[in-house]
Design an enzyme around this catalytic site. Structure first.
Site, PDB file in Angstrom:
ATOM      1  N   GLY A   5       0.830  -1.201   0.000  1.00 54.85           N
ATOM      2  CA  GLY A   5       0.000   0.000   0.000  1.00 54.85           C
ATOM      3  C   GLY A   5       0.860   1.244   0.000  1.00 54.85           C
ATOM      4  O   GLY A   5       1.934   1.295  -0.596  1.00 54.85           O
ATOM      5  N   GLY A   6       0.358   2.246   0.705  1.00 55.22           N
ATOM      6  CA  GLY A   6       1.074   3.519   0.759  1.00 55.22           C
ATOM      7  C   GLY A   6       2.435   3.398   1.406  1.00 55.22           C
ATOM      8  O   GLY A   6       3.295   4.276   1.231  1.00 55.22           O
ATOM      9  N   GLY A  40      23.649  12.085 -30.172  1.00 58.01           N
ATOM     10  CA  GLY A  40      23.169  12.812 -29.000  1.00 58.01           C
ATOM     11  C   GLY A  40      23.729  12.217 -27.723  1.00 58.01           C
ATOM     12  O   GLY A  40      23.922  12.919 -26.718  1.00 58.01           O
ATOM     13  N   ALA A  41      24.017  10.912 -27.760  1.00 55.78           N
ATOM     14  CA  ALA A  41      24.548  10.261 -26.564  1.00 55.78           C
ATOM     15  C   ALA A  41      25.915  10.837 -26.187  1.00 55.78           C
ATOM     16  O   ALA A  41      26.278  10.880 -25.016  1.00 55.78           O
ATOM     17  CB  ALA A  41      24.633   8.761 -26.785  1.00 55.78           C
TER      18      ALA A  41
HETATM   19  C1  HXC Z   1      -3.417  -3.946  11.874  1.00 57.40           C
HETATM   20  C2  HXC Z   1      -2.274  -5.785  11.207  1.00 57.40           C
HETATM   21  C3  HXC Z   1      -2.038  -5.213   9.937  1.00 57.40           C
HETATM   22  C4  HXC Z   1      -2.555  -3.920   9.714  1.00 57.40           C
HETATM   23  C5  HXC Z   1      -1.116  -7.136   9.965  1.00 57.40           C
HETATM   24  N1  HXC Z   1      -1.689  -6.984  11.154  1.00 57.40           N
HETATM   25  N2  HXC Z   1      -1.325  -6.082   9.194  1.00 57.40           N
HETATM   26  N3  HXC Z   1      -2.953  -5.162  12.159  1.00 57.40           N
HETATM   27  N4  HXC Z   1      -3.233  -3.323  10.710  1.00 57.40           N
HETATM   28  N5  HXC Z   1      -2.353  -3.293   8.556  1.00 57.40           N
HETATM   29  C6  HXC Z   1      -1.683  -7.920  12.269  1.00 57.40           C
HETATM   30  C7  HXC Z   1      -2.508  -9.174  11.964  1.00 57.40           C
HETATM   31  O1  HXC Z   1      -3.856  -8.932  12.265  1.00 57.40           O
HETATM   32  C8  HXC Z   1      -1.866 -10.163  12.900  1.00 57.40           C
HETATM   33  O2  HXC Z   1      -2.377  -9.950  14.193  1.00 57.40           O
HETATM   34  C9  HXC Z   1      -0.418  -9.756  12.911  1.00 57.40           C
HETATM   35  O3  HXC Z   1      -0.375  -8.411  12.451  1.00 57.40           O
HETATM   36  C10 HXC Z   1       0.427 -10.578  11.981  1.00 57.40           C
HETATM   37  O4  HXC Z   1      -0.203 -10.624  10.708  1.00 57.40           O
HETATM   38  P1  HXC Z   1      -0.445 -11.991   9.938  1.00 57.40           P
HETATM   39  O5  HXC Z   1      -1.457 -11.713   8.897  1.00 57.40           O
HETATM   40  O6  HXC Z   1      -0.697 -13.106  10.896  1.00 57.40           O
HETATM   41  O7  HXC Z   1       0.997 -12.204   9.293  1.00 57.40           O
HETATM   42  P2  HXC Z   1       1.346 -12.816   7.883  1.00 57.40           P
HETATM   43  O8  HXC Z   1       0.592 -14.062   7.643  1.00 57.40           O
HETATM   44  O9  HXC Z   1       2.843 -12.898   7.874  1.00 57.40           O
HETATM   45  O10 HXC Z   1       0.877 -11.749   6.802  1.00 57.40           O
HETATM   46  C11 HXC Z   1       1.470 -10.484   6.774  1.00 57.40           C
HETATM   47  C12 HXC Z   1       0.673  -9.530   5.851  1.00 57.40           C
HETATM   48  C13 HXC Z   1      -0.815  -9.540   6.254  1.00 57.40           C
HETATM   49  C14 HXC Z   1       0.846 -10.028   4.426  1.00 57.40           C
HETATM   50  C15 HXC Z   1       1.307  -8.171   5.964  1.00 57.40           C
HETATM   51  O11 HXC Z   1      -0.899  -9.326   7.650  1.00 57.40           O
HETATM   52  C16 HXC Z   1      -1.598  -8.495   5.544  1.00 57.40           C
HETATM   53  O12 HXC Z   1      -1.995  -8.669   4.381  1.00 57.40           O
HETATM   54  N6  HXC Z   1      -1.857  -7.375   6.229  1.00 57.40           N
HETATM   55  C17 HXC Z   1      -2.639  -6.314   5.703  1.00 57.40           C
HETATM   56  C18 HXC Z   1      -1.906  -5.577   4.648  1.00 57.40           C
HETATM   57  C19 HXC Z   1      -2.663  -4.380   4.202  1.00 57.40           C
HETATM   58  O13 HXC Z   1      -3.585  -4.513   3.378  1.00 57.40           O
HETATM   59  N7  HXC Z   1      -2.374  -3.226   4.834  1.00 57.40           N
HETATM   60  C20 HXC Z   1      -3.063  -1.987   4.603  1.00 57.40           C
HETATM   61  C21 HXC Z   1      -2.424  -1.420   3.381  1.00 57.40           C
HETATM   62  S1  HXC Z   1      -3.176   0.060   2.918  1.00 57.40           S
HETATM   63  P3  HXC Z   1      -2.660 -11.156  15.173  1.00 57.40           P
HETATM   64  O14 HXC Z   1      -3.079 -10.495  16.430  1.00 57.40           O
HETATM   65  O15 HXC Z   1      -3.708 -11.976  14.526  1.00 57.40           O
HETATM   66  O16 HXC Z   1      -1.362 -11.898  15.274  1.00 57.40           O
HETATM   67  C22 HXC Z   1      -2.138   1.165   3.472  1.00 57.40           C
HETATM   68  C23 HXC Z   1      -2.573   2.510   3.132  1.00 57.40           C
HETATM   69  C24 HXC Z   1      -1.478   3.497   3.405  1.00 57.40           C
HETATM   70  O17 HXC Z   1      -1.168   0.909   4.059  1.00 57.40           O
HETATM   71  C25 HXC Z   1      -1.699   4.646   2.496  1.00 57.40           C
HETATM   72  C26 HXC Z   1      -0.731   5.738   2.757  1.00 57.40           C
HETATM   73  C27 HXC Z   1      -0.831   6.750   1.673  1.00 57.40           C
END
Ligand code: HXC
Length: 529
Positions: free
Chosen positions: A184-185, A419-420
């Site tokens: 994401g961001g 040009g290079a």
């Molecule tokens: C809150 C989060 C989290 C998040 C992970 N966790 N990402 N909690 N916010 N963004 C937590 C999970 O719930 C989990 O908690 C623990 O972290 C570990 O994650 P797992 O999923 O068990 O780990 P893994 O299997 O290794 O997968 C990792 C991952 C996945 C691929 C990163 O967690 C995932 O897809 N997360 C979301 C990614 C995402 O879409 N983020 C938002 C992006 S948008 P528990 O308590 O169960 O252990 C963004 C916008 C920003 O960032 C824009 C700025 C301009």
């Protein structure tokens, strides 16, 4: 009376012991992050914990933490019951090779290293301190992105970081190490920094992950293929340095840091001693093939000119038709930009122009002199390049060299066509010293192409057009496929023997040591982005 005094001292003592214990407990909780189990999971994936990474990155016992007890203030979705001091990022300062750096290391064991409002504020705090104190900032990224439960405040937190990245650009070096997911961001802060380091198999970067890709474009792709270290090193060019594991990656950050100044006001550190095997001076000539159409590896020429083992190639696997990297001459950091005849004959295309331009701008921003090796047949023709904007992208390299005020030296080893020739740090765009080897060919184009155009009618009307073409080609080559027309007009400064190159480069950079050039007063230029 004495009894009362004694009791009071005892009470204070107990109270102080309790207070110290409270701090011990809080520190312990902060140091544990997400706990033993989650740290073990991290290890089982071949990853170090956030704190272990800092231990490898920084000089021994130099890390000083800031904000270790910071906690988030969110309450939604049960977050009020999930508070861990530090809030998923370890921030502070320490030293690398004895020089101050600011750091933050995201802790995946705490809510997936996700970025909350307070997590972002901690990163911003060290970024502000880095900028105020003129020292590099290094971010170790391992995060699931914006903390989803916090909503918009975490998005704003990212924006706070992006804003600071941009403000600090060109003022202090900013390095990003991707050591886990970066989605994401979250990818945009690293993208705004100077160099990105990635770890094979455990790190990936993408704007949208494989699931979103499948929904929108119906493509099936793994995380690794979409945004792993190899993909970004070879295809997109987002990744500058790839390592096979966390430790190697952090060691390479330490190594690259030794080539950089602390900030834009300073010079890079200058080790007291250096090694140079003088046999390399004589060996240089043998690298160049006798036939000018045969490729060779420009890195061998670079190696003969610079201090022993001092070349650190940047962007090694991307746009290999240009080679860029840090090096040292007599111990001093320089930036090398070189056409690579062994890849696509060293032609300039969109990717190589972008790659070269960004590196030139980094070196110029941080007072690193530039040494250019030129062997370029021209720009790559074709609809693909034209339609994707070779005009704009090629202009980036032209712009980057033209605006650079650091000492600049060019060595033309062989071809310098079209040009290079202008783009590759020619004298007319501000280079300070331009040398050519006797093997240099400096002309508008290759002899065959030139003969076909300017003698078109003569060749067509000849009884033996093929023979005529060869005759005219030889005529053109005789006149222009050499460095002397350019030398006669002062378009290059000197024709030198290959084995003089190192000496000329050393003396040239010494002569330019106090170069002081400023650009015309402006808010900022408008580089063709
Ligand atoms: C809150 C989060 C989290 C998040 C992970 N966790 N990402 N909690 N916010 N963004 C937590 C999970 O719930 C989990 O908690 C623990 O972290 C570990 O994650 P797992 O999923 O068990 O780990 P893994 O299997 O290794 O997968 C990792 C991952 C996945 C691929 C990163 O967690 C995932 O897809 N997360 C979301 C990614 C995402 O879409 N983020 C938002 C992006 S948008 P528990 O308590 O169960 O252990 C963004 C916008 C920003 O960032 C824009 C700025 C301009």
């Amino acid at each position: 009376m004495a009894y009362i005094e004694f009791s009071l001292i005892f009470v204070y003592l107990i109270r102080d012991m309790d207070k110290n214990q409270e701090l011990h407990d809080k520190r312990k909780k902060s140091l544990e992050g997400g706990g033993k189990e989650r740290i073990e999971r991290q290890h089982s994936q071949g990853k170090l914990s956030a704190r272990e990474r800092l231990t490898v990155l920084l000089d021994e016992a130099s890390f000083q933490e800031i904000g270790g007890l910071v906690e988030h203030r969110a309450t939604a979705f049960g977050l009020d019951k999930q508070k861990i001091p530090g809030d998923g990022v370890v921030a502070g300062y320490g030293t690398i090779h004895g020089r101050l750096v600011y750091v933050f290391s995201q802790d995946f064991t705490v809510l997936g290293g996700s970025l909350s409002e307070t997590h972002a504020a901690k990163i911003c705090r060290v970024m502000d301190m880095a900028l105020k104190n003129g020292a590099p900032i290094i971010g170790l990224n391992d995060s699931g992105g914006a903390r989803i439960q916090e909503g918009v405040v975490s998005l704003a937190g990212y924006a706070d970081i992006f804003y600071r990245n941009t403000r600090a650009s060109g003022v202090i070096p900013q390095l990003s190490v991707i050591m886990g997911p970066c989605a994401g961001g979250a990818v945009y802060s690293p993208a705004l920094t100077d160099f990105i380091f990635m770890v094979e198999d455990t790190s990936y970067m993408f704007v949208t992950g494989p699931n979103v890709v499948k929904t929108v474009t119906h493509e099936e792709v793994t995380s690794e293929d979409l945004g792993g270290a190899k993909t970004h090193a070879e295809k997109s060019g987002v990744n500058h340095f790839t390592s096979s594991n966390d430790v190697e990656s952090l060691k390479s950050v330490r190594d690259i840091m030794s080539f950089m100044p602390q900030n834009a006001q300073e010079q890079a550190p200058h080790p007291e001693s250096y090694l140079y095997d003088s046999k390399k001076e004589q060996a240089i000539e043998a690298v160049l093939p006798e036939n000018s159409t045969i490729p060779y590896d420009i890195r061998k020429i670079v190696d003969c000119v610079i201090d022993d083992d001092s070349f650190r190639e940047v962007h090694k696997d991307f746009a290999q038709n240009i080679v860029i990297g840090f090096a040292r001459v007599e111990g001093k950091t320089i930036g090398v930009v070189a056409n690579q005849p062994s890849s696509m004959a060293g032609v300039l295309d969109i990717d190589s122009s972008r790659k070269g331009a960004r590196f030139v701008r980094f070196c110029d921003a941080f007072n690193i002199p530039l040494l250019v090796f030129e062997d370029v047949p021209g720009f790559l023709p074709g609809t693909d390049q034209e339609w994707r904007g070779i005009i704009t992208h090629g202009a980036k390299l032209l712009y980057a060299f033209s605006e650079a005020t650091v000492p600049r030296i060019t060595v033309i080893t062989r071809k310098a066509y079209g040009g290079a020739f202008d783009v590759m740090n020619s004298k007319s765009i501000g280079s300070d010293l331009n040398f050519a080897w006797p093997t240099a060919e400096i002309a508008v184009m290759g002899a065959k192409g030139a003969a076909e155009i300017i003698f078109k009618k003569e060749i067509a009307n000849s009884p033996d057009p093929q023979k005529k073409l060869l005759e005219k080609e030889a005529e053109y080559a005789e006149l222009f496929a050499n460095p002397y027309r350019a030398a006669e007009r002062g378009i290059i400064d000197e024709v030198i023997f290959p084995n003089e190159t190192r000496t000329k480069v050393i003396l040239g950079f010494k002569m330019l040591e106090n170069k002081n050039e400023t650009l015309p007063q402006k808010k900022h230029g408008n580089i063709p982005l």
